[in-house]
Motif scaffolding. Structure first.
Motif, PDB file in Angstrom:
ATOM      1  N   ILE A 111     -73.828 -20.614  34.355  1.00 42.30           N
ATOM      2  CA  ILE A 111     -72.934 -20.422  33.163  1.00 42.30           C
ATOM      3  C   ILE A 111     -73.125 -21.338  32.073  1.00 42.30           C
ATOM      4  O   ILE A 111     -73.403 -21.057  30.945  1.00 42.30           O
ATOM      5  CB  ILE A 111     -71.473 -20.332  33.650  1.00 42.30           C
ATOM      6  CG1 ILE A 111     -71.221 -19.138  34.156  1.00 42.30           C
ATOM      7  CG2 ILE A 111     -70.885 -20.117  32.330  1.00 42.30           C
ATOM      8  CD1 ILE A 111     -69.814 -18.891  35.095  1.00 42.30           C
ATOM      9  N   ILE A 112     -73.233 -22.730  32.195  1.00 47.68           N
ATOM     10  CA  ILE A 112     -73.607 -23.771  31.316  1.00 47.68           C
ATOM     11  C   ILE A 112     -74.982 -23.570  30.791  1.00 47.68           C
ATOM     12  O   ILE A 112     -75.167 -23.569  29.475  1.00 47.68           O
ATOM     13  CB  ILE A 112     -73.319 -25.223  31.897  1.00 47.68           C
ATOM     14  CG1 ILE A 112     -71.711 -25.296  32.310  1.00 47.68           C
ATOM     15  CG2 ILE A 112     -73.762 -26.122  30.872  1.00 47.68           C
ATOM     16  CD1 ILE A 112     -71.494 -26.427  33.101  1.00 47.68           C
ATOM     17  N   VAL A 113     -75.797 -23.472  31.601  1.00 48.18           N
ATOM     18  CA  VAL A 113     -77.106 -23.482  31.093  1.00 48.18           C
ATOM     19  C   VAL A 113     -77.418 -22.004  30.472  1.00 48.18           C
ATOM     20  O   VAL A 113     -77.979 -22.175  29.296  1.00 48.18           O
ATOM     21  CB  VAL A 113     -78.329 -23.230  32.219  1.00 48.18           C
ATOM     22  CG1 VAL A 113     -79.601 -22.887  31.837  1.00 48.18           C
ATOM     23  CG2 VAL A 113     -78.281 -24.674  32.840  1.00 48.18           C
ATOM     24  N   GLN A 114     -76.720 -21.068  30.878  1.00 50.20           N
ATOM     25  CA  GLN A 114     -76.956 -19.802  29.922  1.00 50.20           C
ATOM     26  C   GLN A 114     -76.229 -19.611  28.867  1.00 50.20           C
ATOM     27  O   GLN A 114     -76.860 -19.226  27.631  1.00 50.20           O
ATOM     28  CB  GLN A 114     -76.543 -18.621  31.001  1.00 50.20           C
ATOM     29  CG  GLN A 114     -76.283 -17.367  30.312  1.00 50.20           C
ATOM     30  CD  GLN A 114     -75.510 -16.198  30.871  1.00 50.20           C
ATOM     31  OE1 GLN A 114     -74.787 -16.282  31.973  1.00 50.20           O
ATOM     32  NE2 GLN A 114     -75.893 -14.802  30.924  1.00 50.20           N
ATOM     33  N   THR A 115     -75.169 -20.239  28.643  1.00 49.67           N
ATOM     34  CA  THR A 115     -74.284 -20.381  27.378  1.00 49.67           C
ATOM     35  C   THR A 115     -75.323 -21.326  26.342  1.00 49.67           C
ATOM     36  O   THR A 115     -75.296 -20.869  25.313  1.00 49.67           O
ATOM     37  CB  THR A 115     -72.877 -20.936  27.526  1.00 49.67           C
ATOM     38  OG1 THR A 115     -72.174 -20.200  28.803  1.00 49.67           O
ATOM     39  CG2 THR A 115     -72.085 -21.083  26.402  1.00 49.67           C
ATOM     40  N   LEU A 116     -75.734 -22.578  26.817  1.00 53.21           N
ATOM     41  CA  LEU A 116     -76.370 -23.348  26.143  1.00 53.21           C
ATOM     42  C   LEU A 116     -77.796 -22.586  25.578  1.00 53.21           C
ATOM     43  O   LEU A 116     -78.065 -22.916  24.596  1.00 53.21           O
ATOM     44  CB  LEU A 116     -76.885 -24.853  26.780  1.00 53.21           C
ATOM     45  CG  LEU A 116     -75.909 -25.686  26.845  1.00 53.21           C
ATOM     46  CD1 LEU A 116     -76.222 -26.684  27.926  1.00 53.21           C
ATOM     47  CD2 LEU A 116     -75.096 -26.027  25.786  1.00 53.21           C
ATOM     48  N   LYS A 140     -65.442 -18.373  29.901  1.00 51.24           N
ATOM     49  CA  LYS A 140     -66.613 -17.986  30.912  1.00 51.24           C
ATOM     50  C   LYS A 140     -66.128 -18.519  32.244  1.00 51.24           C
ATOM     51  O   LYS A 140     -65.919 -17.806  33.103  1.00 51.24           O
ATOM     52  CB  LYS A 140     -67.896 -18.329  30.644  1.00 51.24           C
ATOM     53  CG  LYS A 140     -68.596 -17.466  29.387  1.00 51.24           C
ATOM     54  CD  LYS A 140     -69.734 -17.762  29.057  1.00 51.24           C
ATOM     55  CE  LYS A 140     -70.253 -16.812  28.036  1.00 51.24           C
ATOM     56  NZ  LYS A 140     -71.857 -17.003  27.893  1.00 51.24           N
ATOM     57  N   LEU A 141     -65.929 -19.746  32.468  1.00 49.48           N
ATOM     58  CA  LEU A 141     -65.633 -20.476  33.689  1.00 49.48           C
ATOM     59  C   LEU A 141     -64.288 -20.134  34.177  1.00 49.48           C
ATOM     60  O   LEU A 141     -64.092 -19.999  35.489  1.00 49.48           O
ATOM     61  CB  LEU A 141     -65.779 -22.074  33.516  1.00 49.48           C
ATOM     62  CG  LEU A 141     -67.107 -22.478  33.188  1.00 49.48           C
ATOM     63  CD1 LEU A 141     -67.223 -24.037  33.013  1.00 49.48           C
ATOM     64  CD2 LEU A 141     -68.195 -22.325  34.453  1.00 49.48           C
TER      65      LEU A 141
END
Length: 161
Positions: A111-116, A140-141
């Motif tokens: 989720i972090i990589v996708q959001t960034l 999201k988290l």
């Protein structure tokens, strides 16, 4: 069959009830959607609104309920720029922390990589960009967690290139 007045009356009443219930259902859904904000900061505030305030936790408790994600490196959207970033996630309880830690290598980092990857360099620069990123990640988290919620997210390290 349709000449019977009672039958026509019953069918008319059933149609009227059906129309009233349909209108009420549509109105209810419209009002429900209208009350939700599309602003990530407002959504983040709403998602943690159910967290019950307690006395300030001790430093040991904060440390015990905090997970650290170090050195996430990914490209930003629409450019040759990349970001290297680290986070500290404070959970509301130890059950939420253990659940978060079990999801860390799969869902959380994904989720972090996708959001960034969806953000541009202009969207992430400065304190406003950091606040927007934190609010988006919290929204999201928190959807992934069932045993508790994320109480606070800190960006502990950020390098834009």
């Amino acid at each position: 069959m349709f000449k019977n007045k009672i039958f026509v009356l019953i069918v008319s009443i059933l149609i009227a009830i059906t129309l009233i219930l349909t209108a009420a259902f549509v109105l209810w859904n419209f009002m429900e959607k209208g009350s939700k904000s599309s602003d990530p900061a407002v959504q983040a505030q709403e998602s943690v609104a159910n967290v019950k305030p307690t006395k300030a936790p001790s430093a040991e408790t904060v440390k015990a309920n905090t997970s650290i994600v170090k050195d996430v490196l990914t490209n930003l959207s629409g450019s040759q720029n990349f970001i290297k970033i680290s986070f500290a996630f404070e959970m509301e309880n130890s059950k939420a922390k253990s659940e978060f830690d079990s999801l860390l290598d799969s869902a959380v980092k994904g989720i972090i990589v996708q959001t960034l990857g969806d953000l541009t360099m202009d969207q992430i620069e400065g304190s406003k960009g950091s606040d927007n990123l934190i609010a988006t990640l919290m929204n999201k988290l928190n959807k992934q967690l069932h045993e508790g919620k994320i109480k606070q997210i800190w960006i502990t390290d950020k390098v834009l290139q």
